[in-house]
Write an enzyme that holds these catalytic residues in place. Sequence first.
Site, PDB file in Angstrom:
ATOM      1  N   GLN A  81      30.310  20.461  -7.136  1.00  0.00           N
ATOM      2  CA  GLN A  81      30.590  19.273  -6.672  1.00  0.00           C
ATOM      3  C   GLN A  81      31.654  19.233  -5.428  1.00  0.00           C
ATOM      4  O   GLN A  81      31.467  18.410  -4.533  1.00  0.00           O
ATOM      5  CB  GLN A  81      31.696  18.758  -7.978  1.00  0.00           C
ATOM      6  CG  GLN A  81      30.809  18.050  -9.104  1.00  0.00           C
ATOM      7  CD  GLN A  81      30.759  19.308 -10.233  1.00  0.00           C
ATOM      8  OE1 GLN A  81      30.434  20.394  -9.898  1.00  0.00           O
ATOM      9  NE2 GLN A  81      30.629  18.893 -11.398  1.00  0.00           N
ATOM     10  N   THR A 133      -3.433  -5.606   0.521  1.00  0.00           N
ATOM     11  CA  THR A 133      -2.730  -4.331   0.831  1.00  0.00           C
ATOM     12  C   THR A 133      -3.801  -3.377   1.550  1.00  0.00           C
ATOM     13  O   THR A 133      -3.102  -2.697   2.478  1.00  0.00           O
ATOM     14  CB  THR A 133      -2.914  -3.407  -0.723  1.00  0.00           C
ATOM     15  OG1 THR A 133      -4.010  -3.052  -1.022  1.00  0.00           O
ATOM     16  CG2 THR A 133      -1.970  -4.075  -1.631  1.00  0.00           C
ATOM     17  N   LYS A 183       0.741  -1.064   0.126  1.00  0.00           N
ATOM     18  CA  LYS A 183      -0.046   0.099   0.103  1.00  0.00           C
ATOM     19  C   LYS A 183       0.927   1.219   0.089  1.00  0.00           C
ATOM     20  O   LYS A 183       2.022   1.291   0.883  1.00  0.00           O
ATOM     21  CB  LYS A 183      -0.785   0.087   1.077  1.00  0.00           C
ATOM     22  CG  LYS A 183      -2.267   0.952   0.993  1.00  0.00           C
ATOM     23  CD  LYS A 183      -3.140   0.351   0.113  1.00  0.00           C
ATOM     24  CE  LYS A 183      -4.570   0.013   0.742  1.00  0.00           C
ATOM     25  NZ  LYS A 183      -5.249  -0.499  -0.214  1.00  0.00           N
ATOM     26  N   ARG A 234      28.939  34.170  -8.539  1.00  0.00           N
ATOM     27  CA  ARG A 234      27.692  33.731  -9.020  1.00  0.00           C
ATOM     28  C   ARG A 234      26.766  33.588  -8.030  1.00  0.00           C
ATOM     29  O   ARG A 234      26.941  33.316  -6.981  1.00  0.00           O
ATOM     30  CB  ARG A 234      27.721  32.753 -10.136  1.00  0.00           C
ATOM     31  CG  ARG A 234      28.073  31.231  -9.595  1.00  0.00           C
ATOM     32  CD  ARG A 234      28.176  30.239 -10.199  1.00  0.00           C
ATOM     33  NE  ARG A 234      28.599  28.871  -9.397  1.00  0.00           N
ATOM     34  CZ  ARG A 234      28.695  27.617 -10.194  1.00  0.00           C
ATOM     35  NH1 ARG A 234      28.307  27.634 -11.301  1.00  0.00           N
ATOM     36  NH2 ARG A 234      28.689  26.619  -9.284  1.00  0.00           N
ATOM     37  N   HIS A 254      20.331  27.721 -12.251  1.00  0.00           N
ATOM     38  CA  HIS A 254      20.750  28.629 -12.978  1.00  0.00           C
ATOM     39  C   HIS A 254      20.100  29.904 -12.680  1.00  0.00           C
ATOM     40  O   HIS A 254      18.664  30.210 -13.032  1.00  0.00           O
ATOM     41  CB  HIS A 254      21.336  28.361 -14.512  1.00  0.00           C
ATOM     42  CG  HIS A 254      21.756  27.274 -14.706  1.00  0.00           C
ATOM     43  ND1 HIS A 254      22.965  26.991 -13.853  1.00  0.00           N
ATOM     44  CD2 HIS A 254      21.689  26.042 -15.404  1.00  0.00           C
ATOM     45  CE1 HIS A 254      23.568  25.763 -14.119  1.00  0.00           C
ATOM     46  NE2 HIS A 254      22.582  25.173 -15.042  1.00  0.00           N
TER      47      HIS A 254
HETATM   48  O1  LIG Z   1      29.224  23.777 -10.018  1.00  0.00           O
HETATM   49  C1  LIG Z   1      29.083  23.680 -11.249  1.00  0.00           C
HETATM   50  N1  LIG Z   1      29.479  22.433 -11.461  1.00  0.00           N
HETATM   51  C2  LIG Z   1      29.550  22.090 -12.943  1.00  0.00           C
HETATM   52  O2  LIG Z   1      29.615  21.006 -13.269  1.00  0.00           O
HETATM   53  C3  LIG Z   1      28.972  23.074 -13.938  1.00  0.00           C
HETATM   54  N2  LIG Z   1      28.868  22.952 -15.200  1.00  0.00           N
HETATM   55  C4  LIG Z   1      28.158  24.302 -15.530  1.00  0.00           C
HETATM   56  O3  LIG Z   1      27.929  24.597 -16.746  1.00  0.00           O
HETATM   57  N3  LIG Z   1      27.913  25.070 -14.559  1.00  0.00           N
HETATM   58  C5  LIG Z   1      28.609  24.423 -13.263  1.00  0.00           C
HETATM   59  N4  LIG Z   1      28.567  24.659 -12.229  1.00  0.00           N
END
Ligand SMILES: O=c1[nH]c(=O)c2[nH]c(=O)[nH]c2[nH]1
Length: 299
Positions: A227, A58, A11, A177, A255
């Site tokens: 990352q 269920t 469920k 940014r 973005h």
């Molecule tokens: O922090 C980011 N990692 C990316 O792999 C990536 N690729 C991108 O176009 N902008 C960003 N920004």
Amino acid sequence: MPQLSYAKYGKDNVRLYKVDKNEKTGVHTVIEQTVCTLLEGDIETSYTKADNGPVVATDTQKQTIYILAKQNPIDPPERFAAILGDHFVKKYPHIHAAHVKIIQHRWTRMTIDGKPHPHSFYRDGEEIRVIESVTRENKGVEIRSKIEKLLVLKSTGSAFYGFHRDEFTRLPETWDRILSTEVEAGWKWKTFNNLDELAAVDFNGAYEKARAITMKTFAEDDSASVQATMYKMCELILAAVPLVEEVDYALPNKHYFEIDLSWYKGLKNTGKDATVFAPQSDPNGLIFCTVSRNPKAKL
Ligand SMILES: O=c1[nH]c(=O)c2[nH]c(=O)[nH]c2[nH]1
């Protein structure tokens, strides 16, 4: 000859609310969850021979959720997930595994005239806490806790430069940014052999730590990339919660584009003069990582 190679059923979207009423203080505490249970086992003939004998309906699974919620605390949700899974594999000899997913919704206590209100709450955002558990007969329970839908933004303190460039590259480097993402963070616990083993585990404390680390790192890191920042978050959570074996993040890069307004009376709105941006709903970057305490295999 085709063959049933995998099956589970149960469920989904069982909505659950539980209130704890403190008789002495009059303070109520509320929890709201959405629960899913899925069972695996010797259920093949229900698919292949129209034999309903092995089917724990269920509806029965739903009633069980309500009854066990009455008989046990449902907070922390990790423990309630383990209690449900344990019940299904112990109660039914032909059921060998139980998958439980619990989504815990936010009800945050109202502050009225500077004081916490005893019985009124509000939904402070769409963020959810999610638990995914699998209990296997005689093999204990695997639990993964998650934060989902936590929307965050920082207006500076994020750069992205030095990335690979070739004839397909158009993106300019940036040293400043906007960074915004909807956090999905998960942490996988060591396998618990039984309910006693997880009785004293501070799941709520770990959740608060993971959430605080996510926010503090996001806010304070001089981010070189999504990352690099997410990897730091993983390391910090592993250090803060010793019973966690693996931490993972899935972060969309939401973005915000600069808008050149120089066509209008030479308005300056790019580079260091940029204040008006166009938030983009798509496409978005999407960055994943998993960091293990004891790495087994390389990427
Ligand atoms: O922090 C980011 N990692 C990316 O792999 C990536 N690729 C991108 O176009 N902008 C960003 N920004």
